[in-house]
Design a protein around this motif. Structure first.
Motif, mmCIF file in Angstrom:
data_model
loop_
_atom_site.group_PDB
_atom_site.id
_atom_site.type_symbol
_atom_site.label_atom_id
_atom_site.label_comp_id
_atom_site.label_asym_id
_atom_site.label_seq_id
_atom_site.Cartn_x
_atom_site.Cartn_y
_atom_site.Cartn_z
ATOM 1 N N UNK A 1 9.527 -7.882 111.455
ATOM 2 C CA UNK A 1 10.292 -7.943 112.526
ATOM 3 C C UNK A 1 9.779 -9.408 113.233
ATOM 4 N N UNK A 2 10.567 -10.271 112.612
ATOM 5 C CA UNK A 2 10.467 -11.848 113.182
ATOM 6 C C UNK A 2 11.657 -12.618 113.246
ATOM 7 N N UNK A 3 11.988 -13.204 113.862
ATOM 8 C CA UNK A 3 13.400 -13.974 113.764
ATOM 9 C C UNK A 3 13.149 -15.357 114.307
ATOM 10 N N UNK A 4 13.710 -16.270 113.661
ATOM 11 C CA UNK A 4 14.164 -17.782 114.219
ATOM 12 C C UNK A 4 15.345 -17.543 115.290
ATOM 13 N N UNK A 5 15.305 -18.062 116.438
ATOM 14 C CA UNK A 5 16.256 -17.877 117.487
ATOM 15 C C UNK A 5 16.926 -18.974 117.502
ATOM 16 N N UNK A 6 18.368 -18.928 117.419
ATOM 17 C CA UNK A 6 19.314 -19.935 117.570
ATOM 18 C C UNK A 6 18.985 -21.013 116.589
ATOM 19 N N UNK A 7 18.635 -20.710 115.258
ATOM 20 C CA UNK A 7 18.516 -21.851 114.362
ATOM 21 C C UNK A 7 19.541 -22.711 113.847
ATOM 22 N N UNK A 8 19.149 -23.803 113.490
ATOM 23 C CA UNK A 8 20.244 -24.720 113.157
ATOM 24 C C UNK A 8 20.586 -24.519 111.703
ATOM 25 N N UNK A 9 21.929 -24.519 110.963
ATOM 26 C CA UNK A 9 22.366 -24.678 109.760
ATOM 27 C C UNK A 9 21.876 -23.434 109.152
ATOM 28 N N UNK A 10 21.942 -22.164 109.785
ATOM 29 C CA UNK A 10 21.620 -20.826 109.311
ATOM 30 C C UNK A 10 22.984 -20.247 108.745
ATOM 31 N N UNK A 11 24.005 -20.858 108.843
ATOM 32 C CA UNK A 11 25.274 -19.939 108.045
ATOM 33 C C UNK A 11 25.821 -19.096 108.960
#
Length: 372
Positions: free
Chosen positions: A146-156
């Protein structure tokens, strides 16, 4: 033009129709699939979230991460969120943006020693708490950390899903009997197996009915969560395999006395955290942590089973009052809370072995199981 976008008219021509929007339960099913593939989610009422464990987006970076409250406590970040509610997921920022190599040690406690964290990190108030909680639940259902990058760039391209969709996905009326058949087993040669299926959930639960079903007598019932290591491989780390065998024998003995029994085999490995996360917890136990602490270091609950599934299965079988085989008062309370009439709690304790003695002690001392 796909089949969902066309239909035949009376004159054998084609009439173009607008494709319908995915249902709420379908969005959840697609979101779970997206997380397993490492694709981002577009959370209604919140940001785009990219799963740290499975992401396949090299070069992506984000200014913030979302982690569970339990993982934040392990990383000594929970005390920074004075304004946050207890057990809420935590939004963190670092001195530099997070890329995946930097984010994975934050997500995975197996890397705590080999990849020391490069802080400092700042835990911030979370303005979209319900959305974050839904993301944590989706990660659990997908069996990923349960871990996420928030509003990542170039994620698709991101899969849309929202907190309200989970309620529709968990609607137990969607669980139905798929088929049933006679299944001779070692404990009872006249047993019947019943398979259950839900439209958007790939987990197919089963029940084994032993003896002649009767509305006059409450059956002996055991809820058994799937345990590949214990049920199939004979693991000595837990008591799952012996408990399963002993439950079937007890039900067979009950049938010989004119009663009957029902084993509910729930496809909820690791009490709902999934096989891979359960094995991660085993690895942490090898480092000295008990079952509860290992789950918390992973950022996961030590009890995450969906008891409404069991209640629905019993209802579909026409079972009302039950005699529940368990040592766990919390399981009795959880089933009662979803409408199951528990006429009696039947103890179901087996002797420990040198490999599971600490596991059973943890059940007794930290989870409240009634073991002596």
């Amino acid at each position: 033009m796909g089949p969902a976008e066309r239909s035949h008219t009376a004159d054998h021509g084609l009439r173009v129709v607008s494709p319908s929007a995915p249902s709420a339960s379908r969005r959840v099913a697609q979101a779970i699939d997206a997380l397993r593939h490492g694709w981002p989610l577009a959370m209604a009422g919140g940001p785009v979230l990219l799963p740290v464990e499975t992401a396949v987006a090299p070069g992506t970076r984000a200014d913030a991460m979302l982690i569970s409250a339990a993982r934040a406590a392990t990383l000594k970040l929970a005390n920074q969120r004075a304004a946050a509610e207890p057990h809420a997921p935590v939004l963190i920022r670092g001195a530099e943006p997070f890329d995946l190599p930097a984010a994975r040690p934050i997500a995975d406690p197996a890397l705590d020693l080999s990849a020391p964290l490069k802080g400092p990190f700042l835990a911030e108030p979370l303005p979209w708490r319900d959305t974050a909680a839904a993301a944590m639940e989706l990660a659990r259902l997908a069996g990923v950390l349960p871990a996420f990058l928030v509003d990542p760039a170039e994620a698709g391209e991101a899969q849309p899903v929202g907190p309200d969709d989970l309620a529709a996905w968990k609607d137990m009326t969607r669980l139905t009997v798929a088929t049933r058949a006679r299944l001779p087993v070692a404990a009872c040669e006249t047993a019947e197996i019943v398979a259950f299926r839900s439209a958007d959930d790939l987990r197919e639960h089963v029940a084994l009915v032993i003896g002649q079903q009767s509305s006059d007598r409450a059956p002996l019932v055991r809820l058994h969560s799937e345990c590949l290591t214990g049920d199939i491989l004979g693991s000595l780390k837990c008591d799952c395999g012996p408990q399963l065998d002993a439950a079937l024998r007890a039900m067979a003995a009950e049938a010989e006395r004119g009663g009957w029994g029902v084993l509910l085999y729930l496809r909820q490995e690791g009490r709902g955290i999934g096989l891979i996360n359960k094995l991660r917890a085993y690895r942490l136990q090898d480092q000295g942590y008990d079952t509860v602490d290992a789950n918390q270091r992973l950022g996961l609950p030590d009890e995450a089973r969906d008891f409404p599934v069991a209640a629905r299965m019993l209802d579909l079988l026409g079972v009302h009052a039950i005699r529940l085989m368990t040592n766990n008062p919390a399981k009795v309370a959880a089933l009662a809370a979803v409408g199951v009439d528990i006429a009696e709690r039947v103890p179901h304790q087996l002797p420990p072995n040198p490999h599971n003695a600490r596991y059973l002690d943890t059940k007794r001392d930290r989870a409240g199981h009634l073991l002596t």
